[in-house]
Design a protein around this motif. Structure first.
Motif, short mmCIF file in Angstrom:
data_model
loop_
_atom_site.label_atom_id
_atom_site.label_comp_id
_atom_site.label_asym_id
_atom_site.label_seq_id
_atom_site.Cartn_x
_atom_site.Cartn_y
_atom_site.Cartn_z
N MET A 2 0.84 -1.20 0.00
CA MET A 2 0.00 0.00 0.00
C MET A 2 0.88 1.25 0.00
O MET A 2 1.94 1.28 0.61
CB MET A 2 -0.90 0.01 1.23
N THR A 3 0.44 2.30 -0.68
CA THR A 3 1.18 3.54 -0.71
C THR A 3 0.93 4.32 0.57
O THR A 3 -0.13 4.22 1.17
CB THR A 3 0.76 4.40 -1.92
N VAL A 12 -8.85 6.83 -7.95
CA VAL A 12 -7.73 6.62 -7.02
C VAL A 12 -6.98 7.91 -6.72
O VAL A 12 -5.89 7.87 -6.15
CB VAL A 12 -6.75 5.57 -7.60
N PRO A 21 3.44 -4.50 -13.68
CA PRO A 21 2.18 -5.22 -13.88
C PRO A 21 2.33 -6.29 -14.96
O PRO A 21 3.03 -6.08 -15.95
CB PRO A 21 1.21 -4.11 -14.32
N GLN A 79 -8.77 3.73 -12.79
CA GLN A 79 -7.80 3.28 -11.81
C GLN A 79 -6.38 3.20 -12.39
O GLN A 79 -5.48 2.62 -11.79
CB GLN A 79 -8.20 1.92 -11.25
N PRO A 90 -2.31 1.41 -12.27
CA PRO A 90 -2.73 0.65 -11.09
C PRO A 90 -1.85 0.97 -9.88
O PRO A 90 -0.63 0.80 -9.93
CB PRO A 90 -2.59 -0.81 -11.52
N THR A 91 -2.48 1.43 -8.82
CA THR A 91 -1.75 1.91 -7.64
C THR A 91 -0.83 0.85 -7.06
O THR A 91 0.30 1.14 -6.65
CB THR A 91 -2.76 2.37 -6.57
N GLU A 92 -1.28 -0.41 -7.05
CA GLU A 92 -0.50 -1.45 -6.41
C GLU A 92 0.81 -1.76 -7.14
O GLU A 92 1.70 -2.43 -6.59
CB GLU A 92 -1.32 -2.74 -6.27
N TRP A 93 0.94 -1.27 -8.38
CA TRP A 93 2.15 -1.55 -9.15
C TRP A 93 3.06 -0.33 -9.28
O TRP A 93 4.13 -0.42 -9.88
CB TRP A 93 1.80 -2.07 -10.54
N SER A 152 8.41 2.37 -5.82
CA SER A 152 8.88 3.36 -4.85
C SER A 152 9.54 4.50 -5.61
O SER A 152 10.21 4.29 -6.60
CB SER A 152 9.89 2.72 -3.88
#
Length: 1016
Positions: free
Chosen positions: A1-2, A60, A371, A381, A384-387, A390
């Motif tokens: 999670m960010t 998002v 991804p 979305q 994609p936030t999860e990908w 950092s």
């Protein structure tokens, strides 16, 4: 999670003094507040712009910044604005007020600022006729500045005169310059100018001063933006100061406070401006004189920026060229140099409503997850936030729709730092990369749809910028399409209206060919295809490619010719570069082998005609590999370049040759560290020897490489035309033979080719070829010579000795082929074969039940220089399963001290495995007691040259005694080689030598004979 806030920034541009400066300041604010900027470039296509209507990331995003305006050619679609509003997330518009949705606006009152500036000209300086320079109404601030200008006139009772409005082609300096040219052309009927940007003001002042107008005495000027150069311009420019930093900081602050739950009741925050009065409007002003160092700094920085732009454009052109050659578009090649993560997602073709994207490509240069290909992502979305990887403090996510007037493919998202040239307009190569990506995706789609005609479509695509012309032969009128205007305006000329005005633009050197081509086509029907140059009266020249065909009447007479014309200047420049690369060495710029061959063939024809000789000097650098390996390839390349310079200067020196010979001398590079010089007009071959000796003398001076002096020398082979050959291959081949003889004779010298040298060289060449085949033909065998304990005559070990039973030469002495194997590098595979065969044979004897003995194998210096030598020995022992304590590696003193640090580390590692190490031929090298103490050796073998005469030569006897005593003092054992007499044995026994080997006991024997001997 960010763990950061995601802020979406919608903007058509991300560079320049306005968008770029605000963007940088927004990034700084985001960095301070644990936020990340996700930029969405709200531009769908420049050629046919339409409102941006992609709801990318709406589900998002934590907050929205809108850096655009309703008057842009890239506006936001009303539907998208409503959808953003419906997310319930806070929205702040930057630089304009958005009335269509509920949001907060941070604005600069451009109208009031412009009004104050114009009123200053009217009230403080008494001007009534005030011209206005403006780019367009696309940007709302330009529209507001124009409105402020009109308000000032109206409030002062001055009627607006449209003849005083001057539109430019840009907000930069050249826009103001061209506006001033139009002013001069119309006639100056005004006394003051208000320019909507400082750069426009600077350009206008420059042109007016060229025409002789004084600023502000004749014409007063005010700009807008308060750019840094305005204070030091001549004259310093009165301007309006507006703070980009304030508008960015306040916009972010308002958004961030709303994101954290604060309710802000007012809907607008105004950023104040300030009129900065200087000399250009007529005010008294003390000029700001910047220190010279600052001006120099600015010049250096400007030059660096220019160089950076040129470099990145060159790099981009390379990427573009590479991408067009790829069978399938690989977007990482386009973007990974500046960005460390990216993915491209194309519209799901099964979804006609464009709601979902499918990931088609992804990359990461830092090892972050990407991804998976085929992942379906709703557009609201994306990315994609999860990908998202950092990110560093200067990183941001850049999102771009991939679309043009011919298609809409999806989106690209990339992650990377802010561009160093973000404040320079049109320096955004990444944006160009997006445009190219759209074209390449279009190409891929077309290829998939119609694979059989892909090549035809690529040709059509490459000719979309052609000009089309139509020549009516009856009326002599020529008409052109719109694209033709770009071609002729490039040389500063209008479109030709008839054949004469067209031919007047043809370069004089090409004029006759163009006339003849048209005549041949018109009257004889030949093909009309040609390349030629056109030139303008004031601006340069351009290469064009023209093709055409005729429409003919019933009598076959041409009445019209229709065709195309293409600007091929870039192609011709590339051809010129390619031709240069084809005939010149890329590292030194010298002629290459191909150009040398051509020049030699021409020179041979002249030599035959005028009865003189030619000479070839083939030069090979001595020790180049050592320098290259020691200092690195970059140093090696630098040395090659400096050698090339020395050879050029030496051959061009008036002390070396006459002017005629200098003009016909060619210094070429064949490759690697080999150069060759062609000398013409030779009447005495001693001239060639003198030239070669001069080069050798020049090489006695050091080359300064990487802050140190580097020495190399040259071995030179000479061949003469026609004495040593009548073609290129013969002459260069014979020069090569002579050069190798120079190396064999000790290097750093020259050698003239002769038949005697050729015979010896051919012999060596044949032996080398046969030696290369010896391994695969299994012509090598090992003989074994027993080693005895001196006190009890017991066999303690055997030395493996290589023999070559050549199918062509019979038995070849090791003294003949071992040096050649060393020189050619063949000793490495041969040495490994010897080691493996000796270990295999020793293990076989042990498996047969014979008492274990140590097998000694000689290791060459070349083997010990191999980085994987230790691992190779381990592998051989594992393959043969020979215990390590039954292997002894023998190295010479010279081998041990060559690269002593590497040798010591390798030998220590081998010693730790239990392998024994012996110094062979001891006494003939340069060993020291310190070295012997450091090396993990267990045995010293006295060279047989000392043993041979020790019983009759007192000196040899003394040396042998000293070696034995020294070895024992170091707790080392001693083996005497080459023992042939009882007297020698007795002396060694008396001196307490440990072991011996030699013909007194046994000569080297084949494996089976050796086994029988030691069993007796």
């Amino acid at each position: 999670m960010t763990n950061y806030s995601r802020i979406s920034l919608l903007s058509p541009y991300l560079e320049g003094d306005y968008y770029g400066r605000i963007f940088v300041d927004l990034m700084n604010e985001a960095k301070k507040n644990n936020s990340r900027i996700f930029t969405i470039q709200a531009r769908a296509g420049a050629k046919t712009p339409f409102p941006f209507n992609y709801n990318v990331g709406t589900k998002v995003t934590d907050g929205w910044l809108l850096l655009t305006n309703p008057y842009s050619i890239f506006p936001l679609a009303p539907e998208l604005l409503k959808e953003i509003e419906m997310t319930g997330k806070p929205i702040v518009t930057i630089g304009y007020k958005e009335n269509a949705i509920k949001c907060h606006s941070t604005v600069i009152n451009n109208r009031r600022a412009a009004k104050e500036a114009v009123l200053h000209l009217i009230r403080e300086h008494g001007h009534r006729r005030i011209a206005f320079i403006i780019e367009s109404y696309e940007h709302i601030d330009m529209k507001e500045r124009f409105e402020g200008y009109l308000e000032a006139l109206s409030e002062s009772g001055i009627e607006y005169d449209e003849d005083l409005l001057f539109r430019t082609k840009g907000t930069l300096r050249h826009g103001g310059y061209h506006a001033a040219e139009e002013m001069i052309a119309r006639g100056i009927t005004f006394t003051a100018i208000f320019a909507s940007t400082d750069l426009n003001a600077m350009g206008a002042i420059e042109r007016l001063k060229e025409e002789g107008y004084r600023i502000p005495q004749d014409i007063a000027v005010i700009g807008f933006d308060d750019m840094a150069p305005t204070a030091t311009f001549n004259p310093p420019i009165t301007t309006v100061r507006q703070s980009m930093t304030d508008i960015a900081r306040i916009s972010f602050d308002v958004l961030y406070r709303q994101m954290n739950g604060e309710v802000i009741t007012n809907s607008e925050t105004e950023i104040h401006t300030q009129l900065i009065c200087r000399e250009s409007c007529g005010c008294n002003h003390v000029p700001v004189v910047e220190p010279t160092v600052n001006i120099q700094h600015q010049l250096i920085k400007s030059n660096m920026n220019f160089e950076s732009i040129m470099i990145r454009y060159e790099q981009f052109v390379e990427k573009w060229a590479s991408a067009t050659r790829e069978k399938k578009f690989n977007f990482s090649n386009m973007f990974k140099e500046k960005n460390h993560w990216g993915c491209i997602a194309l519209w799901d073709k099964s979804d006609s409503n464009n709601k979902n994207l499918i990931v088609s490509q992804a990359f990461s240069t830092k090892g972050d997850p990407v991804p998976p290909i085929g992942l379906k992502v709703p557009v609201e979305q994306f990315p994609p936030t999860e990908w998202i990887p950092s990110m560093e403090d200067d990183d941001f996510v850049r999102i771009q729709s991939i679309t043009n007037e011919r298609g809409d493919w999806g989106f690209i998202a990339i992650v990377g730092p802010i561009d160093d040239l973000v404040l320079i307009s049109a320096a955004d190569i990444t944006q160009v990369g997006f445009t190219i990506s759209a074209a390449l995706l279009e190409r891929d789609e077309l290829f998939l749809q119609i694979q059989t005609i892909a090549e035809q479509l690529e040709i059509v695509s490459s000719t979309t910028n052609d000009g089309i012309w139509d020549w009516d032969i009856i009326t002599n009128q020529v008409t052109w399409n719109v694209r033709s205007l770009d071609i002729f305006s490039s040389v500063g000329e209008p479109l030709p209206t008839d054949s004469e005005s067209f031919l007047n633009l043809v370069h004089p050197e090409d004029y006759y060919n163009v006339i003849e081509s048209f005549k041949m086509h018109q009257y004889e029907g030949s093909s009309l295809k040609m390349e030629f140059r056109i030139q303008g009266e004031k601006e340069g020249e351009m290469w064009v490619y023209l093709t055409g065909d005729s429409i003919r009447d019933e009598n076959g007479q041409a009445i019209r010719i229709i065709g195309s014309i293409t600007n091929i200047s870039e192609k011709k420049q590339q051809e010129k570069q390619i031709m240069h690369l084809a005939f010149h060495d890329g590292l030194t710029g010298l002629p290459n082998r191909r150009l040398l061959r051509s020049r030699l063939e021409l020179a041979m024809t002249d030599a035959d005609r005028y009865n003189y000789k030619l000479g070839l000097l083939l030069i090979d650098l001595d020790r180049f590999k050592v320098i290259n390996d020691t200092l690195g390839h970059q140093a090696g390349d630098e040395l090659i370049q400096k050698v090339a310079d020395v050879l050029e200067l030496t051959m061009r020196s008036p002390d070396t040759h006459s002017r005629a010979k200098q003009e016909h001398t060619t210094v070429a590079r064949l490759g690697g560290d080999e150069f060759i010089i062609l000398l013409t007009h030779i009447t005495d071959v001693s001239d060639l020897q003198a030239s070669a000796n001069l080069i050798i003398e020049k090489f006695k001076e050091p080359f300064f490489i990487q802050n140190q002096d580097v020495f190399t020398s040259a071995s030179i082979g000479i061949s003469v035309y026609p004495d040593h050959g009548r073609d290129y291959d013969s002459l260069t081949g014979n020069a090569d033979i002579a050069m190798y003889r120079a190396k064999e004779n000790g290097k750093n010298q020259m050698e003239m080719y002769s038949s005697e040298i050729n015979t010896l060289t051919m012999e060596r060449f044949q032996m080398e070829n046969q030696l290369r085949k010896a391994l695969e033909r299994e012509e090598f065998v090992l003989h074994y010579q027993p080693q005895f304990h001196l006190e009890n005559n017991e066999v303690l070990g055997i030395e493996a000795l290589l023999r070559w039973n050549s199918s062509d030469r019979g038995i070849v002495s090791p003294m003949e082929f071992i040096p050649l194997a060393e020189e050619t590098g063949l000793i490495i595979p041969i040495g490994y074969w010897v080691l493996k065969e000796a270990c295999r044979q020793n293990k076989r004897w042990m498996d047969q039940g014979h008492r274990p003995k140590i097998v000694s194998v000689n290791i060459s210096a070349r083997q010990l220089q191999e980085k994987d030598f230790v691992q190779a020995v381990k592998s051989i022992l594992e393959d043969t399963q020979l215990p390590t304590q039954y292997l002894c590696l023998e190295i010479t003193e010279s081998t041990a001290i060559k690269n002593i640090d590497i040798s010591m580390n390798m030998l220590k590692e081998l010693g730790e495995l239990g392998i024994k190490i012996a110094i062979d031929d001891f006494g003939t090298g340069y060993s020291s007691l310190a070295m012997l103490k450091q090396l993990p050796i267990s045995n010293i073998k006295i060279d047989k040259s000392f043993i041979r005469d020790m019983d009759v030569d007192k000196d040899d006897g003394a040396i042998v005694r000293a070696i034995i005593a020294m070895a024992h003092s170091l707790e080392l054992t001693v083996t005497a080689e080459g023992v042939e007499t009882e007297d020698q044995k007795n002396i060694l026994l008396q001196e307490k030598c440990n072991y011996l080997q030699g013909y007194l006991y046994s000569k080297p024997l084949p494996a089976e004979e050796c086994l029988r001997f030691v069993q007796e």
